[in-house]
Design a protein around this motif. Structure first.
Motif, PDB file in Angstrom:
ATOM      1  N   ILE A   2       0.838  -1.201   0.000  1.00  0.00           N
ATOM      2  CA  ILE A   2       0.000   0.000   0.000  1.00  0.00           C
ATOM      3  C   ILE A   2       0.875   1.255   0.000  1.00  0.00           C
ATOM      4  O   ILE A   2       0.644   2.199  -0.764  1.00  0.00           O
ATOM      5  CB  ILE A   2      -0.939  -0.009   1.219  1.00  0.00           C
ATOM      6  CG1 ILE A   2      -1.909  -1.194   1.141  1.00  0.00           C
ATOM      7  CG2 ILE A   2      -1.718   1.301   1.310  1.00  0.00           C
ATOM      8  CD1 ILE A   2      -2.640  -1.493   2.445  1.00  0.00           C
ATOM      9  N   LEU A   3       1.889   1.257   0.841  1.00  0.00           N
ATOM     10  CA  LEU A   3       2.792   2.422   0.906  1.00  0.00           C
ATOM     11  C   LEU A   3       3.505   2.647  -0.422  1.00  0.00           C
ATOM     12  O   LEU A   3       3.657   3.795  -0.867  1.00  0.00           O
ATOM     13  CB  LEU A   3       3.806   2.225   2.025  1.00  0.00           C
ATOM     14  CG  LEU A   3       3.278   2.347   3.454  1.00  0.00           C
ATOM     15  CD1 LEU A   3       4.324   1.863   4.445  1.00  0.00           C
ATOM     16  CD2 LEU A   3       2.881   3.786   3.767  1.00  0.00           C
ATOM     17  N   ASN A   4       3.957   1.580  -1.053  1.00  0.00           N
ATOM     18  CA  ASN A   4       4.652   1.726  -2.335  1.00  0.00           C
ATOM     19  C   ASN A   4       3.729   2.312  -3.396  1.00  0.00           C
ATOM     20  O   ASN A   4       4.147   3.151  -4.216  1.00  0.00           O
ATOM     21  CB  ASN A   4       5.185   0.372  -2.794  1.00  0.00           C
ATOM     22  CG  ASN A   4       6.348  -0.120  -1.953  1.00  0.00           C
ATOM     23  OD1 ASN A   4       6.920   0.636  -1.175  1.00  0.00           O
ATOM     24  ND2 ASN A   4       6.679  -1.396  -2.082  1.00  0.00           N
ATOM     25  N   TYR A   5       2.486   1.878  -3.398  1.00  0.00           N
ATOM     26  CA  TYR A   5       1.518   2.396  -4.371  1.00  0.00           C
ATOM     27  C   TYR A   5       1.277   3.894  -4.153  1.00  0.00           C
ATOM     28  O   TYR A   5       1.317   4.693  -5.102  1.00  0.00           O
ATOM     29  CB  TYR A   5       0.199   1.636  -4.245  1.00  0.00           C
ATOM     30  CG  TYR A   5      -0.844   2.049  -5.254  1.00  0.00           C
ATOM     31  CD1 TYR A   5      -0.908   1.442  -6.508  1.00  0.00           C
ATOM     32  CD2 TYR A   5      -1.764   3.050  -4.967  1.00  0.00           C
ATOM     33  CE1 TYR A   5      -1.853   1.831  -7.445  1.00  0.00           C
ATOM     34  CE2 TYR A   5      -2.719   3.445  -5.887  1.00  0.00           C
ATOM     35  CZ  TYR A   5      -2.765   2.832  -7.118  1.00  0.00           C
ATOM     36  OH  TYR A   5      -3.709   3.224  -8.041  1.00  0.00           O
ATOM     37  N   ILE A   6       1.061   4.261  -2.894  1.00  0.00           N
ATOM     38  CA  ILE A   6       0.814   5.671  -2.571  1.00  0.00           C
ATOM     39  C   ILE A   6       2.038   6.521  -2.925  1.00  0.00           C
ATOM     40  O   ILE A   6       1.924   7.595  -3.516  1.00  0.00           O
ATOM     41  CB  ILE A   6       0.463   5.824  -1.079  1.00  0.00           C
ATOM     42  CG1 ILE A   6      -0.884   5.156  -0.786  1.00  0.00           C
ATOM     43  CG2 ILE A   6       0.425   7.294  -0.675  1.00  0.00           C
ATOM     44  CD1 ILE A   6      -1.167   4.977   0.692  1.00  0.00           C
ATOM     45  N   ALA A   7       3.225   6.026  -2.570  1.00  0.00           N
ATOM     46  CA  ALA A   7       4.450   6.775  -2.846  1.00  0.00           C
ATOM     47  C   ALA A   7       4.644   6.982  -4.343  1.00  0.00           C
ATOM     48  O   ALA A   7       5.010   8.076  -4.794  1.00  0.00           O
ATOM     49  CB  ALA A   7       5.652   6.059  -2.245  1.00  0.00           C
TER      50      ALA A   7
END
Length: 221
Positions: A71-76
């Motif tokens: 999720i963090l990678n997608y948002i970043a």
């Protein structure tokens, strides 16, 4: 207008808090749907929304995403907080993975019995002061820039600030030997989106209250 991301988790920090931090840093408003009971979690599972039967889960861009790092990678990536090329992305990932190790030690200590909590917290703070924080102090010293990677704001900066503040909550003088980290903390905290998130009344969560922990643990039994 695209729908706001919707975050499914307990009304606590846990493994959703880095996601809240990153969305806030990107200036993205989000809604939260709190898992309050074991039945709430069971419903998400039986509805087929949890790929691995566990939260956090974030609904974003029509996808129900699970696994905090994914999720963090997608948002970043979506909000340009992931470096300008593969080398910068790899460096960001290296820093964030290290920070997650420390985050996990600090975060999980809150949910342990008193005797175990004291021991794990002491271990976490020792590692913070002697393993992790010296690395980031050196990074900032070596390149002399305002941000960790490529002299541009990234998820690594967000995650480092979150962990610095977590450590300070538990040991207020832990940054005494790290002047560059102190300056980094002040600088990143003053970025408008971060500053807003740090204000009272934001969606940032507080440390768990001891009296709430038994009920929280029952949800995940």
């Amino acid at each position: 207008m695209a729908a706001k991301p919707k975050l499914h988790y307990i009304n606590e920090r846990g493994r959703m808090e880095p996601i809240r931090w990153l969305l806030a840093a990107a200036g993205i408003e989000f809604d939260e749907c709190f898992v309050k009971t074991k039945d709430d979690l069971l419903k998400l599972r039986t509805d087929g929304f949890l790929l691995f039967q566990q939260v956090p889960m974030v609904e974003i861009d029509g996808v129900k995403m699970v696994q905090t790092r994914a999720i963090l990678n997608y948002i970043a990536a979506k909000y340009n907080l992931y470096g300008k090329d593969l080398k910068e992305r790899a460096l960001i990932d290296m820093y964030v993975e290290g920070l997650f190790d420390l985050n996990e030690l600090l975060m999980t200590s809150d949910y342990l019995p008193a005797d175990e909590k004291e021991q794990q917290l002491a271990t976490a703070l020792d590692k913070a002061a002697n393993r992790y924080f010296p690395v980031f102090e050196k990074v900032l010293k070596d390149h002399g820039q305002d941000f960790l990677v490529g002299n541009r704001f990234s998820k690594a900066d967000v995650q480092l600030l979150e962990v610095l503040l977590m450590a300070e909550e538990r040991k207020p003088d832990i940054l005494a030997q790290f002047p560059l980290l102190q300056s980094f903390k002040a600088r990143i905290s003053n970025i408008p989106t971060i500053k807003k998130f740090l204000q009272p009344g934001s969606q940032r969560k507080s440390l768990p209250r001891q009296e709430d922990i038994p009920n929280i643990m029952k949800i995940f039994e």
